[in-house]
Design an enzyme around this catalytic site. Structure first.
Site, PDB file in Angstrom:
ATOM      1  N   GLY A  47       1.174  -1.081   0.292  1.00 27.28           N
ATOM      2  CA  GLY A  47       0.304  -0.059   0.040  1.00 27.28           C
ATOM      3  C   GLY A  47       0.740   1.258   0.257  1.00 27.28           C
ATOM      4  O   GLY A  47       1.803   1.528  -0.404  1.00 27.28           O
ATOM      5  N   CYS A  79       5.880  -5.153   0.290  1.00 30.70           N
ATOM      6  CA  CYS A  79       6.013  -3.629  -0.163  1.00 30.70           C
ATOM      7  C   CYS A  79       6.263  -2.757   0.613  1.00 30.70           C
ATOM      8  O   CYS A  79       7.364  -2.329   1.587  1.00 30.70           O
ATOM      9  CB  CYS A  79       5.162  -3.983  -1.065  1.00 30.70           C
ATOM     10  SG  CYS A  79       5.903  -2.445  -2.442  1.00 30.70           S
ATOM     11  N   HIS A 168       4.682  -8.053  -5.294  1.00 29.88           N
ATOM     12  CA  HIS A 168       3.514  -8.918  -4.263  1.00 29.88           C
ATOM     13  C   HIS A 168       3.211 -10.049  -4.354  1.00 29.88           C
ATOM     14  O   HIS A 168       2.578 -10.315  -5.357  1.00 29.88           O
ATOM     15  CB  HIS A 168       2.540  -8.371  -4.705  1.00 29.88           C
ATOM     16  CG  HIS A 168       2.555  -6.401  -4.182  1.00 29.88           C
ATOM     17  ND1 HIS A 168       1.863  -6.404  -3.179  1.00 29.88           N
ATOM     18  CD2 HIS A 168       3.540  -5.827  -4.864  1.00 29.88           C
ATOM     19  CE1 HIS A 168       2.569  -4.618  -3.009  1.00 29.88           C
ATOM     20  NE2 HIS A 168       3.020  -4.685  -3.632  1.00 29.88           N
ATOM     21  N   GLU A 170       0.893 -11.632  -3.255  1.00 32.86           N
ATOM     22  CA  GLU A 170      -1.178 -12.247  -3.446  1.00 32.86           C
ATOM     23  C   GLU A 170      -1.278 -11.922  -4.241  1.00 32.86           C
ATOM     24  O   GLU A 170      -2.334 -11.668  -4.712  1.00 32.86           O
ATOM     25  CB  GLU A 170      -1.194 -11.122  -1.801  1.00 32.86           C
ATOM     26  CG  GLU A 170      -1.346  -9.546  -1.836  1.00 32.86           C
ATOM     27  CD  GLU A 170       0.213  -9.309  -2.092  1.00 32.86           C
ATOM     28  OE1 GLU A 170       0.958 -10.052  -2.145  1.00 32.86           O
ATOM     29  OE2 GLU A 170       0.120  -7.618  -2.525  1.00 32.86           O
TER      30      GLU A 170
END
Ligand code: GLN
Length: 189
Positions: A47, A79, A168, A170
């Site tokens: 984020g 991140c 990432h 995910e």
């Protein structure tokens, strides 16, 4: 085993769907009182680290999370989550400052800094890596172990119960890094 997912901002839903696929229990950490529930591992999502840092202070969650990490709670930062854990952040203040790494934010440029690659991850093998305005790790020290590199830059590392990736996992179909983290939690219990 229950994982707490910091859900103040950013890509927390993507982490939750990985945990669902792996059959792991989780809940969202959105406010101070959520931290009273027991959990065995913590995910700090991607984020905007500055926004998450600010909210952590404003919602009075910062100290209690920092204390849990310092006492050995397994934590996985992706991140922006990696930035939150770093002891040193180039040209920026540090946040939890629990992991012996020095990071550079927006290290690949702000706009054109998103790309995918496939690289070796220690103990897993080759996996897809998706970078979104990512930091990279300039330097690791103490007992921090480098787990992956891309283009000569360090993009994943582990120090004790702290795991970080600049990319990432995910947002890909690759469940391996989350499995790696769940194994870290299992070994810690
Ligand atoms: N650039 C963001 C930061 O500095 C990190 C980007 C991300 O988490 N995808 O916090």
């Amino acid at each position: 085993m229950t994982v707490g997912v910091l859900a103040l901002q950013g890509a927390f839903v993507e982490h939750e769907s990985m945990l669902e696929k792996l059959g792991a229990d989780y809940f969202e950490i959105r406010q101070k009182k959520d931290l009273e529930r027991p959990f065995d591992g913590l995910i700090l999502p991607g984020g905007e680290s500055t926004v998450m840092g600010k909210l952590l202070y404003e919602l009075e969650m910062f100290e209690s999370i920092q204390k849990k990490i310092r006492s050995g709670l397994p934590v996985f930062g992706t991140c922006a989550g990696l930035i939150l854990l770093a002891k040193e952040v180039e040209n920026n203040p540090s946040y939890f400052g629990t992991m012996s790494i020095r990071v550079k934010r927006n290290a690949y440029g702000r706009q054109l800094g998103s790309f995918c690659t496939e690289q070796e991850f220690k103990g897993i093998g080759r996996i897809p890596m998706s970078f979104i305005r990512a930091p990279y790790i300039e330097n690791v020290y103490d007992d921090t172990e480098i787990l992956a590199q891309a283009d000569g830059k360090i993009v994943a590392a582990r120090q004790g119960n702290q795991l970080v990736t600049a990319f990432h996992p995910e947002v890909t179909d690759c469940l391996e890094v989350h499995t790696y983290f769940l194994n870290m939690i299992a070994e810690n219990r």
